[in-house]
Scaffold this motif. Structure first.
Motif, PDB file in Angstrom:
ATOM      1  N   THR A  61       0.803  -1.218   0.000  1.00  0.00           N
ATOM      2  CA  THR A  61       0.000   0.000   0.000  1.00  0.00           C
ATOM      3  C   THR A  61       0.838   1.271   0.000  1.00  0.00           C
ATOM      4  N   THR A  62       2.118   1.163  -0.136  1.00  0.00           N
ATOM      5  CA  THR A  62       2.965   2.346  -0.075  1.00  0.00           C
ATOM      6  C   THR A  62       3.037   3.078  -1.419  1.00  0.00           C
ATOM      7  N   CYS A  63       3.210   4.384  -1.352  1.00  0.00           N
ATOM      8  CA  CYS A  63       3.328   5.187  -2.571  1.00  0.00           C
ATOM      9  C   CYS A  63       4.524   4.747  -3.413  1.00  0.00           C
ATOM     10  N   PHE A  64       5.544   4.197  -2.766  1.00  0.00           N
ATOM     11  CA  PHE A  64       6.756   3.829  -3.495  1.00  0.00           C
ATOM     12  C   PHE A  64       6.561   2.628  -4.416  1.00  0.00           C
ATOM     13  N   SER A  65       5.493   1.892  -4.212  1.00  0.00           N
ATOM     14  CA  SER A  65       5.213   0.786  -5.133  1.00  0.00           C
ATOM     15  C   SER A  65       4.816   1.312  -6.512  1.00  0.00           C
TER      16      SER A  65
END
Length: 148
Positions: free
Chosen positions: A36-40
């Protein structure tokens, strides 16, 4: 800016290559769920500035490194919670690294920096108390080939 704001930005700008979130005091309590992280959304991210994010932890950076495998420029200035655990995950293609006032980085890790990151062109270790004569001697015996 909060982590939720970055999630929204990531969805809208998946091709982002450079991110500067230094001094963004709203970036606290980073998500521990990797999916769920933006970095994905930013696997092609090449440079990131986390300067002065006092709450950034080794776990946070591990999640980021797992998604952003092309990082060449990393600024961790004054990220006082980071330790060798994070630094050991740096990849060999990192070209610029700034660790100003990262007080928990050990001499043992610094001794190996020239081997771990042979592509370094720029290194800032000001106010890193564990950079000592032993490091400098070791680095002179096996110098950074690309350091400017």
């Amino acid at each position: 800016i909060t982590w939720m704001s970055l999630d929204t930005i990531a969805i809208c700008l998946p091709q982002l290559r450079h991110l500067n979130v230094s001094r963004c005091i709203g970036l606290k309590n980073f998500s521990t769920t990797e999916r769920t992280t933006c970095f994905s959304y930013w696997p092609q991210l090449q440079s990131i500035d986390f300067g002065h994010l006092l709450t950034l932890t080794d776990n946070d950076v591990t999640i980021i490194f797992n998604h952003c495998t092309y990082l060449k420029t990393i600024i961790f200035d004054n990220c006082i919670q980071l330790t060798d655990q994070t630094m050991q995950k740096l990849r060999a293609h990192v070209e610029q690294l700034s660790l100003t006032n990262c007080t928990n980085i050990s001499t043992a890790w610094l001794l190996n920096l020239n081997v771990q990151c042979p592509q370094l062109k720029k290194l800032n270790v000001s106010m890193v108390k564990n950079v000592n004569n032993q490091c400098l001697l070791h680095w002179s015996e096996q110098p950074f080939q690309r350091l400017r």
